[in-house]
Scaffold this active site. Sequence first.
Site, PDB file in Angstrom:
ATOM      1  N   LEU A   1       0.863  -1.187   0.000  1.00 34.12           N
ATOM      2  CA  LEU A   1       0.000   0.000   0.000  1.00 34.12           C
ATOM      3  C   LEU A   1       0.898   1.235   0.000  1.00 34.12           C
ATOM      4  O   LEU A   1       1.180   1.833   1.033  1.00 34.12           O
ATOM      5  CB  LEU A   1      -0.918  -0.033   1.222  1.00 34.12           C
ATOM      6  CG  LEU A   1      -2.252   0.689   1.061  1.00 34.12           C
ATOM      7  CD1 LEU A   1      -3.059   0.100  -0.097  1.00 34.12           C
ATOM      8  CD2 LEU A   1      -3.054   0.591   2.344  1.00 34.12           C
ATOM      9  N   HIS A   2       1.323   1.639  -1.196  1.00 31.99           N
ATOM     10  CA  HIS A   2       2.367   2.651  -1.339  1.00 31.99           C
ATOM     11  C   HIS A   2       2.000   4.018  -0.757  1.00 31.99           C
ATOM     12  O   HIS A   2       2.678   4.557   0.114  1.00 31.99           O
ATOM     13  CB  HIS A   2       2.704   2.859  -2.824  1.00 31.99           C
ATOM     14  CG  HIS A   2       2.952   1.619  -3.605  1.00 31.99           C
ATOM     15  ND1 HIS A   2       3.991   0.756  -3.320  1.00 31.99           N
ATOM     16  CD2 HIS A   2       2.309   1.088  -4.678  1.00 31.99           C
ATOM     17  CE1 HIS A   2       3.973  -0.245  -4.185  1.00 31.99           C
ATOM     18  NE2 HIS A   2       2.968  -0.064  -5.014  1.00 31.99           N
ATOM     19  N   ASP A   3       0.947   4.635  -1.295  1.00 35.23           N
ATOM     20  CA  ASP A   3       0.737   6.076  -1.160  1.00 35.23           C
ATOM     21  C   ASP A   3       0.405   6.576   0.235  1.00 35.23           C
ATOM     22  O   ASP A   3       0.837   7.670   0.608  1.00 35.23           O
ATOM     23  CB  ASP A   3      -0.336   6.531  -2.154  1.00 35.23           C
ATOM     24  CG  ASP A   3       0.096   6.310  -3.602  1.00 35.23           C
ATOM     25  OD1 ASP A   3       1.313   6.313  -3.862  1.00 35.23           O
ATOM     26  OD2 ASP A   3      -0.770   6.134  -4.465  1.00 35.23           O
TER      27      ASP A   3
END
Length: 363
Positions: free
Chosen positions: A264-266
Amino acid sequence: MASDAPTRDAFAILLAASHPDLKLIGVSTVHGNASLVQTTASAGSILTALGAEHVPYYAGAAKPFCREAVHAPYIHGATGLDGTDLLPIASVGPVENENAITAMRDNLMAEQTGKPWLVATGALTNVALLFATFPKVADHIRGLSIMGGAVGDGYTDAPMGFVKGEGDRFGNHTPWAEFNIYCDPEAAQSIFSNPVVARKTTLIPLDLTHQVLATKAIQERLRYGSPESKERKPSTVRQLFHELLVFFAHTYADVFGISEGPPLHDPLAVAIILFDKGRKDLAFDDREGERWEVKVVTDGLHSDSNYERGQVGRTVISSSKESGVGVRIPRGLDVERFWDVVENSLEIVDKNLNSIEHQEVFD
């Protein structure tokens, strides 16, 4: 926040719009995972789903500085938010009587000097245009948090992915490059080469985000909340985010071979602000202040041919020659505490939406 509004951006907007220690003052959309038309529509839908229609959003750059736009339907679908039919149509449209870059300047400069953060979770075209056009903004902001880039070479021990026929890699769009930086490498280079901006910048690369995998246990936790909540149907907003996450999990496993769950990058680009504001339990680790010079490879074409594109979009780092000067690139964090923040944000949205529904019943 400068966003291209795929699944991960939805979680970033969730944190920014709902956490009690943060105030989301605006969203500018940008080309990236989908076209500008799609990313703008998605941003409006996400804000509506969260009950945050009061947050203004603006359509920004439709293409990079000097290249054609690149999209990634193979990861997030054609809309950038495929996988669910629960996204509402935006109840409020984008602001159309003001330029997005000017709006970014005005909203940031209206805040107290040294207080506002700028968060970039998509291509960096809007952000680069902001600092190039209005350089005083760089002095005014507290920080710039960017989700982008990939270091590789053992920077962390996170699983970086494997593509059939290509083998191990550390980029997620090419073997060398992370997608946000690849989209507009010239914009990224203009930011990292600006000494005023660079010393205020935190880069959240794949080497960090791939430590935060939304496993099936996490997916179920975010879907239901507390264990006793499994006895009842999940709220619409929880089901919405769950469906987006499941779709992303399937594509990430199919494309990159990471089957434990998708990274879950952002939202990590938002969580680092909470860390700086006092949430030290998030434990972002920069090795007690190590800072980096970041250079972006701009030689090469946007192309499906490895020969034509070369290493374009790759982020190459070297240790900063001056103490405290350069870009912060964390190597780790407390993953469990991060998921606590995401869950708490969903809980707050649930309560706010329930309160609104209750009020409407009695109005």
